[in-house]
Enzyme design. Structure first.
Site, short mmCIF file in Angstrom:
data_model
loop_
_atom_site.label_atom_id
_atom_site.label_comp_id
_atom_site.label_asym_id
_atom_site.label_seq_id
_atom_site.Cartn_x
_atom_site.Cartn_y
_atom_site.Cartn_z
N ASP A 1 6.56 49.83 64.59
CA ASP A 1 6.88 49.60 66.01
C ASP A 1 8.39 49.30 66.14
O ASP A 1 9.14 49.31 65.17
CB ASP A 1 6.02 48.45 66.58
N ASN B 1 2.22 33.09 56.32
CA ASN B 1 1.01 33.89 56.53
C ASN B 1 -0.15 32.89 56.74
O ASN B 1 -0.26 31.93 55.99
CB ASN B 1 0.75 34.75 55.27
N CYS C 1 10.74 75.76 63.89
CA CYS C 1 10.04 76.69 62.98
C CYS C 1 8.59 76.98 63.38
O CYS C 1 7.92 77.76 62.73
CB CYS C 1 10.08 76.14 61.55
N HIS D 1 8.26 52.38 56.30
CA HIS D 1 7.17 53.31 56.61
C HIS D 1 7.46 54.14 57.85
O HIS D 1 6.55 54.65 58.48
CB HIS D 1 5.85 52.54 56.77
N GLY E 1 3.88 37.90 57.06
CA GLY E 1 2.73 38.63 57.60
C GLY E 1 2.40 39.93 56.90
O GLY E 1 2.07 40.91 57.57
P1 OAD Z 1 -1.96 44.23 56.41
O1 OAD Z 1 -2.78 44.60 57.61
O2 OAD Z 1 -2.37 44.75 55.09
O3 OAD Z 1 -1.93 42.63 56.31
C1 OAD Z 1 -1.69 41.87 57.44
C2 OAD Z 1 -1.31 40.48 56.99
O4 OAD Z 1 -0.87 39.76 58.14
C3 OAD Z 1 -2.48 39.69 56.38
O5 OAD Z 1 -2.05 39.11 55.16
C4 OAD Z 1 -2.78 38.63 57.43
O6 OAD Z 1 -3.23 37.42 56.86
C5 OAD Z 1 -1.42 38.45 58.07
N1 OAD Z 1 -1.43 37.95 59.46
C6 OAD Z 1 -2.37 38.11 60.42
N2 OAD Z 1 -1.98 37.52 61.55
C7 OAD Z 1 -0.77 36.96 61.32
C8 OAD Z 1 0.15 36.20 62.09
N3 OAD Z 1 -0.08 35.91 63.37
N4 OAD Z 1 1.29 35.79 61.50
C9 OAD Z 1 1.56 36.08 60.21
N5 OAD Z 1 0.73 36.79 59.42
C10 OAD Z 1 -0.42 37.23 59.97
O7 OAD Z 1 -0.47 44.58 56.80
P2 OAD Z 1 0.69 45.13 55.90
O8 OAD Z 1 0.83 44.32 54.66
O9 OAD Z 1 1.87 45.27 56.77
O10 OAD Z 1 0.88 51.54 55.76
O11 OAD Z 1 0.13 46.57 55.54
C11 OAD Z 1 0.95 47.41 54.80
C12 OAD Z 1 0.67 48.84 55.10
O12 OAD Z 1 -0.73 49.12 55.00
C13 OAD Z 1 0.99 49.28 56.51
O13 OAD Z 1 2.37 49.48 56.71
C14 OAD Z 1 0.24 50.56 56.59
C15 OAD Z 1 -1.08 50.11 55.98
O14 OAD Z 1 -1.81 51.09 55.40
C16 OAD Z 1 0.86 52.86 56.11
O15 OAD Z 1 0.34 53.25 57.12
C17 OAD Z 1 1.52 53.74 55.13
ZN ZN Z 2 9.80 72.74 61.85
#
Ligand code: OAD
Ligand code: ZN
Length: 286
Positions: free
Chosen positions: A137, A251, A188, A157, A225
């Site tokens: 975002d 977190n 293309c 990402h 987070g």
């Molecule tokens: P996750 O969805 O795996 O983890 C979210 C984390 O945020 C968890 O550890 C929650 O405990 C924490 N959380 C929830 N609410 C919160 C709050 N209000 N404040 C702080 N923390 C909070 O998210 P990511 O680690 O970002 O990739 O996931 C990584 C990647 O997995 C994403 O970028 C995406 C996904 O597949 C792709 O799409 C390539």
């Molecule tokens: Zn193209």
């Protein structure tokens, strides 16, 4: 009767007094008891002008109404995540995938930075901060614009705001194009897709290399987070730690990075970071 009137008056007075308390200090609005000693330890680590790598995950945007992938409150099963965010799905289930991404692109029109984003931009003005985010975002940029200050932000990402060709190097920032209609590339004719990185693809080289470089030289790594399950993003805090950085995690729940963190603050970023920012600013004034 009299008692209930008296109770109502007292209630009203308490409510009015509570209105004067800044929201983040109002215990009624806090989901967990704030761990002030841990916040204080983190503030001491962040005082002065440290070099800080901030590793951001979807939890930072959760309080803006963007659901996380995993963890309590996450709305997807592991299978759904694997399906919707894997490059192979673009071949096998393109319509479904593009509809899902288009919905997320449209959501960007109505979401706003939360106090966590604003406080992070505030913190980033107290030292040498670099932010490496897995989020696709624009909320950190929006908070930066509001503050008139933008730290270095690397999108590991990619970004939902942009659209690119799956076949050639065509890429444009365009939030109005409807990807669910499966438009073709003006260069293309190939299929257009969101400007995000999918599982099975490599991360933007520049963003990853520069983040790694910062990780190797950081005094502090602030982990916000993220579940710490997705690599190579999760390798950044590990690298920082190997090179001597102090790790601070914010977190509400246990993550794969909690164990290696020196200071763990259990709480939501939207609640913890404003308090942390104020404490760092106070310490820097002493
Ligand atoms: P996750 O969805 O795996 O983890 C979210 C984390 O945020 C968890 O550890 C929650 O405990 C924490 N959380 C929830 N609410 C919160 C709050 N209000 N404040 C702080 N923390 C909070 O998210 P990511 O680690 O970002 O990739 O996931 C990584 C990647 O997995 C994403 O970028 C995406 C996904 O597949 C792709 O799409 C390539
Ligand atoms: Zn193209």
């Amino acid at each position: 009767m009299l008692k209930s009137i008296a109770r109502a008056v007292v209630r009203k007075v308490i409510d009015r007094a509570a209105d004067l308390v800044p929201p983040m200090l109002d215990p009624r609005l806090r989901s967990q008891r704030m761990n002030l000693p841990a916040i204080d330890r983190a503030a001491h680590v962040l005082k002065g002008k440290p070099r800080v790598l901030v590793c951001v995950g979807s939890g930072l945007s959760a309080e803006s109404g963007v659901p996380t992938f995993r963890g309590p409150g996450g709305i997807y099963s592991d299978e759904e995540i694997a399906h919707l965010t894997h490059v192979d799905t673009f071949e096998t289930d393109r319509e479904h995938m593009l509809r899902w991404y288009q919905e997320r692109r449209e959501q960007l029109h109505s979401i706003h930075p939360n106090p966590g984003h604003h406080a992070l931009i505030g913190l980033s003005q107290t030292g040498e901060y670099t932010v490496s985010t897995q989020n696709v975002d624009h909320l950190l940029e929006a908070a930066s614009d509001a503050a008139g200050f933008r730290p270095r932000i690397y999108h590991l990402h990619g970004s939902l705001l942009s659209v690119r060709c799956h076949q050639c190097d065509y890429e444009v920032e365009d939030l109005h194009l409807d990807l669910s209609k499966q438009p073709g590339c003006p260069k293309c004719g190939g299929p257009l897709r969101p400007g995000v990185v999918w599982f099975g693809e490599t991360l933007p080289e520049d963003a990853l290399e520069k983040s790694m470089e910062v990780a190797r030289n950081a005094d502090v790594c602030l982990i916000l987070g993220t579940s710490g399950l997705v690599y190579p993003a999760a390798a950044l805090p590990e690298t920082a730690r190997r090179h001597g950085a102090t790790l601070i995690e914010v977190n509400p729940h246990l993550s794969a990075l909690s164990d290696i963190s020196d200071v763990v603050i259990r709480g939501k970023t939207g609640e913890v970071l404003p308090v942390l920012l104020r404490r760092v600013q106070d310490l820097n004034q002493d």
